[in-house]
Design a protein around this motif. Structure first.
Motif, mmCIF file in Angstrom:
data_model
loop_
_atom_site.group_PDB
_atom_site.id
_atom_site.type_symbol
_atom_site.label_atom_id
_atom_site.label_comp_id
_atom_site.label_asym_id
_atom_site.label_seq_id
_atom_site.Cartn_x
_atom_site.Cartn_y
_atom_site.Cartn_z
ATOM 1 N N LEU A 155 -6.544 5.773 -20.957
ATOM 2 C CA LEU A 155 -7.066 7.097 -20.167
ATOM 3 C C LEU A 155 -6.983 8.201 -21.067
ATOM 4 N N VAL A 156 -6.764 8.265 -22.382
ATOM 5 C CA VAL A 156 -6.624 9.373 -23.179
ATOM 6 C C VAL A 156 -7.523 9.006 -24.456
ATOM 7 N N PRO A 157 -8.783 8.720 -24.620
ATOM 8 C CA PRO A 157 -9.336 8.379 -25.638
ATOM 9 C C PRO A 157 -10.012 9.813 -26.457
ATOM 10 N N GLY A 158 -9.665 9.799 -27.631
ATOM 11 C CA GLY A 158 -10.274 11.326 -28.212
ATOM 12 C C GLY A 158 -9.113 12.247 -28.217
ATOM 13 N N SER A 159 -7.829 11.993 -27.820
ATOM 14 C CA SER A 159 -7.136 13.060 -27.615
ATOM 15 C C SER A 159 -6.230 13.516 -28.620
ATOM 16 N N GLY A 160 -6.369 12.649 -29.915
ATOM 17 C CA GLY A 160 -6.017 13.005 -30.958
ATOM 18 C C GLY A 160 -4.155 12.479 -31.047
ATOM 19 N N LEU A 161 -4.036 11.787 -30.091
ATOM 20 C CA LEU A 161 -2.750 11.011 -30.060
ATOM 21 C C LEU A 161 -2.769 9.587 -30.764
ATOM 22 N N VAL A 162 -1.806 9.322 -31.235
ATOM 23 C CA VAL A 162 -1.711 7.951 -31.896
ATOM 24 C C VAL A 162 -0.729 6.889 -31.206
ATOM 25 N N PHE A 163 -1.205 5.800 -30.792
ATOM 26 C CA PHE A 163 -0.436 4.847 -30.085
ATOM 27 C C PHE A 163 0.084 3.736 -30.792
ATOM 28 N N THR A 164 1.019 3.245 -30.901
ATOM 29 C CA THR A 164 1.697 1.904 -31.916
ATOM 30 C C THR A 164 2.420 0.934 -30.622
ATOM 31 N N GLU A 165 1.659 -0.178 -30.934
ATOM 32 C CA GLU A 165 2.157 -1.232 -29.855
ATOM 33 C C GLU A 165 3.647 -1.793 -30.229
ATOM 34 N N ARG A 166 4.380 -1.687 -29.154
ATOM 35 C CA ARG A 166 5.818 -2.096 -29.543
ATOM 36 C C ARG A 166 6.239 -3.354 -28.647
ATOM 37 N N GLY A 167 7.443 -3.711 -28.831
ATOM 38 C CA GLY A 167 7.818 -4.843 -27.949
ATOM 39 C C GLY A 167 8.542 -4.182 -26.553
ATOM 40 N N GLY A 168 9.381 -4.979 -25.877
ATOM 41 C CA GLY A 168 10.013 -4.505 -24.768
ATOM 42 C C GLY A 168 9.165 -4.360 -23.591
ATOM 43 N N THR A 169 8.541 -5.429 -23.171
ATOM 44 C CA THR A 169 7.399 -4.829 -21.863
ATOM 45 C C THR A 169 8.166 -5.515 -20.563
ATOM 46 N N GLU A 170 9.399 -5.930 -20.584
ATOM 47 C CA GLU A 170 9.943 -6.532 -19.444
ATOM 48 C C GLU A 170 10.351 -4.948 -18.623
ATOM 49 N N THR A 171 9.616 -5.071 -17.386
ATOM 50 C CA THR A 171 9.710 -3.614 -16.510
ATOM 51 C C THR A 171 10.263 -4.148 -15.081
ATOM 52 N N GLY A 172 10.969 -5.306 -14.917
ATOM 53 C CA GLY A 172 11.589 -5.534 -13.601
ATOM 54 C C GLY A 172 10.578 -6.143 -12.576
ATOM 55 N N GLY A 173 9.361 -6.593 -13.109
ATOM 56 C CA GLY A 173 8.351 -6.967 -12.386
ATOM 57 C C GLY A 173 7.898 -6.064 -11.222
ATOM 58 N N VAL A 174 7.648 -4.801 -11.921
ATOM 59 C CA VAL A 174 6.940 -3.741 -10.993
ATOM 60 C C VAL A 174 5.665 -3.852 -11.451
ATOM 61 N N PRO A 175 4.733 -3.706 -10.474
ATOM 62 C CA PRO A 175 3.264 -3.933 -10.625
ATOM 63 C C PRO A 175 2.803 -2.906 -11.528
ATOM 64 N N GLY A 176 1.628 -3.647 -12.521
ATOM 65 C CA GLY A 176 1.413 -2.710 -13.480
ATOM 66 C C GLY A 176 2.012 -2.468 -14.523
ATOM 67 N N ALA A 177 2.848 -3.432 -14.901
ATOM 68 C CA ALA A 177 3.645 -3.315 -16.023
ATOM 69 C C ALA A 177 3.003 -3.286 -17.483
ATOM 70 N N GLY A 178 2.814 -4.314 -18.093
ATOM 71 C CA GLY A 178 1.808 -4.663 -19.132
ATOM 72 C C GLY A 178 2.588 -3.985 -20.208
ATOM 73 N N GLN A 179 1.739 -4.106 -21.512
ATOM 74 C CA GLN A 179 2.366 -3.560 -22.919
ATOM 75 C C GLN A 179 2.777 -2.108 -22.932
ATOM 76 N N LEU A 180 3.765 -1.908 -23.564
ATOM 77 C CA LEU A 180 4.228 -0.468 -24.083
ATOM 78 C C LEU A 180 3.904 -0.173 -25.254
ATOM 79 N N TYR A 181 3.628 1.369 -25.335
ATOM 80 C CA TYR A 181 3.224 1.776 -26.580
ATOM 81 C C TYR A 181 4.157 3.034 -26.805
ATOM 82 N N GLY A 182 4.399 3.199 -28.088
ATOM 83 C CA GLY A 182 5.165 4.525 -28.852
ATOM 84 C C GLY A 182 3.870 5.360 -28.773
ATOM 85 N N VAL A 183 4.141 6.658 -28.667
ATOM 86 C CA VAL A 183 3.044 7.597 -28.981
ATOM 87 C C VAL A 183 3.536 8.908 -29.763
#
Length: 266
Positions: A233-261
């Protein structure tokens, strides 16, 4: 598409709208953005009109939107043009006018789409002096939330939950909190997610908050992590996102990959 004058005009419009480099950047952003997880949060009357022969946006894509946006109206019209002013535009305007002037459906419950920021002070750890120091700086964290136009949801001795209208505001606030606490020797970790919340008596509850709290448990001291939806949702914001591990979020809907920013380097 069968009008030579229109084709030439549109080609000139595209060439004058962006440089080749900008056009490539815009294209890259557009194919990376994925908001499917939050389509269900749209609670306004929605009309989706699809041309059956459109080669840019397939009819299956329009049908997908109609299926996942609550109460959406969907119309397929014959034709091959992608631009709204193309073939059959008069009939298209009639459809829009009928939709806009029709009776609005009953308003749904008070559900809002918000960005959730979850912040936790992680050090010093267990000593009484450390606990006192953390409590002393929670107020400073709340001040940063107010400066960023956020809304405090709740707090404790170690941190807080806050809601923002814009993802970039939440991330920038998390960075400001982290930087402001560095001189004190305190480290913070933060998680940012976006989703639907229920608003009742001034309080917010919902799975977006639950997921942000679960995400926070996977952040390291000094780290700010976000969901993929935030990144998209933030393209062009000047923020840098780095894909990282640890995607387990207890089965909450909409989990998916996490990113450091973080902020882009100068």
């Amino acid at each position: 598409m069968n009008d030579a004058f229109e084709r030439e005009w549109f080609a000139a419009f595209l060439r004058n709208s962006a440089s080749p480099a900008d056009a490539i950047s815009l294209w890259c952003w557009s194919v990376e953005i994925d908001v499917r997880e939050i389509l269900g949060a749209i609670h306004v009357p929605t009309l989706i009109v699809q041309r059956t022969g459109d080669r840019w946006v397939k009819a299956e894509e329009g049908r997908y939107l109609a299926k996942h946006i609550p109460g959406a109206s969907y119309i397929e019209r014959a034709g091959n043009d992608h631009v709204i002013w193309g073939e059959g535009s008069d009939r298209l305007i009639d459809e829009i006018q009928s939709f806009v002037s029709g009776t609005l459906p009953a308003a749904p419950g008070e559900r809002v789409l918000v960005t959730i920021l979850c912040v936790d002070i992680t050090s010093p750890s267990a000593s009484a002096d450390g606990r006192d120091l953390r409590r002393r700086y929670v107020d400073a964290i709340c001040d940063q939330v107010q400066l960023a136009k956020g809304r405090e949801i709740r707090r404790d001795a170690n941190g807080l939950l806050a809601a923002f209208q814009r993802p970039t505001r939440a991330i920038q606030c998390a960075m400001a909190i982290r930087d402001s606490l560095k001189p004190s020797g305190l480290a913070v970790r933060a998680a940012v997610h976006i989703g639907e919340c229920e608003r009742e008596d001034g309080d917010l509850t919902g799975t977006a908050i639950d997921q942000a709290v679960l995400m926070l448990g996977q952040a390291l001291p000094g780290e700010i992590i976000t969901s993929r939806t935030i990144r998209d949702l933030v393209p062009g914001s000047g923020l840098v996102f780095t894909e990282r591990g640890g995607t387990e979020t207890g089965g909450v809907p909409g989990a998916g990959q996490l990113y450091g920013v973080g902020a882009a380097s100068a």
